[in-house]
Design a protein around this motif. Structure first.
Motif, mmCIF file in Angstrom:
data_model
loop_
_atom_site.group_PDB
_atom_site.id
_atom_site.type_symbol
_atom_site.label_atom_id
_atom_site.label_comp_id
_atom_site.label_asym_id
_atom_site.label_seq_id
_atom_site.Cartn_x
_atom_site.Cartn_y
_atom_site.Cartn_z
ATOM 1 N N MET A 35 51.856 -4.387 -29.308
ATOM 2 C CA MET A 35 53.036 -4.181 -30.150
ATOM 3 C C MET A 35 54.290 -4.703 -29.466
ATOM 4 S SD MET A 35 52.500 -0.387 -31.699
ATOM 5 C CE MET A 35 51.095 0.036 -32.679
ATOM 6 N N SER B 62 49.239 -8.376 -38.582
ATOM 7 C CA SER B 62 50.612 -8.845 -38.779
ATOM 8 C C SER B 62 51.590 -7.721 -38.470
ATOM 9 C CB SER B 62 50.798 -9.324 -40.225
ATOM 10 O OG SER B 62 50.599 -8.246 -41.118
ATOM 11 N N GLY B 63 52.852 -8.011 -38.602
ATOM 12 C CA GLY B 63 53.874 -7.005 -38.331
ATOM 13 C C GLY B 63 54.429 -7.169 -36.934
ATOM 14 N N ALA B 64 54.775 -6.056 -36.330
ATOM 15 C CA ALA B 64 55.440 -6.068 -35.026
ATOM 16 C C ALA B 64 54.434 -6.150 -33.883
ATOM 17 C CB ALA B 64 56.325 -4.842 -34.896
ATOM 18 N N ARG C 55 53.677 4.838 -36.952
ATOM 19 C CA ARG C 55 53.404 4.415 -38.324
ATOM 20 C C ARG C 55 51.998 3.846 -38.501
ATOM 21 N NH1 ARG C 55 57.817 4.266 -42.227
ATOM 22 N NH2 ARG C 55 56.332 2.878 -43.184
ATOM 23 N N VAL C 56 51.255 3.730 -37.411
ATOM 24 C CA VAL C 56 49.909 3.151 -37.468
ATOM 25 C C VAL C 56 48.921 4.143 -36.873
ATOM 26 C CG1 VAL C 56 48.455 1.229 -36.720
ATOM 27 C CG2 VAL C 56 50.879 0.846 -37.165
ATOM 28 N N PRO D 243 50.790 -12.407 -34.255
ATOM 29 C CA PRO D 243 50.145 -12.133 -35.540
ATOM 30 C C PRO D 243 49.173 -13.263 -35.892
ATOM 31 C CG PRO D 243 52.550 -12.247 -35.761
ATOM 32 C CD PRO D 243 52.209 -12.598 -34.361
ATOM 33 N N GLU E 208 60.010 -3.584 -31.055
ATOM 34 C CA GLU E 208 60.499 -3.083 -32.345
ATOM 35 C C GLU E 208 59.460 -2.255 -33.098
ATOM 36 O OE1 GLU E 208 60.631 -6.623 -31.753
ATOM 37 O OE2 GLU E 208 62.565 -6.289 -30.794
ATOM 38 N N ALA E 209 58.233 -2.260 -32.653
ATOM 39 C CA ALA E 209 57.150 -1.573 -33.359
ATOM 40 C C ALA E 209 57.314 -0.062 -33.288
ATOM 41 C CB ALA E 209 55.805 -1.965 -32.755
#
Length: 106
Positions: free
Chosen positions: A87, A60-62, A95-96, A66, A90-91
């Motif tokens: 991605m 999920s997420g950007a 952060r991952v 998802p 906006e991702a």
């Protein structure tokens, strides 16, 4: 017959021999997809695929798509994100941890 006509005839003869040779070669060469399937081999492959464990991962997420994905053990977050379409703009890739291995249910 003059020299020009003899050369023309020789070229046509050589081309015909090449075409016939290529046709004969093509006919003798087994074509991909024309090989009959061995039913036992198909069943064995299906059993192996069913026996292989898979992980259920919700991405999920950007990401583009998802959702819940079945992935092979040992894959990484980058593989799960790729499976989800990658991605979005906006991702925030920082952060991952893309190298982290996925776990079932994570």
């Amino acid at each position: 017959m003059n020299l020009w006509n003899r050369r023309k005839a020789a070229v046509i003869f050589v081309l015909m021999v090449l075409i016939v040779g290529a046709a004969l070669y093509w006919e003798e060469t087994p074509q991909q997809g024309k090989i009959p399937l061995d039913p036992e081999a198909v069943m064995t492959k299906q059993r192996e695929q069913k026996a292989r464990p898979s992980l259920h991962v919700y991405v999920s997420g950007a990401v583009m798509y998802p959702g819940l994905y079945d992935l092979a053990p040992g894959l990484r977050y980058a593989d799960a994100i790729y499976k989800a379409g990658g991605m979005t703009d906006e991702a925030d890739e920082t952060r991952v941890n893309l190298a982290k291995k996925i776990k079932d249910g994570c």
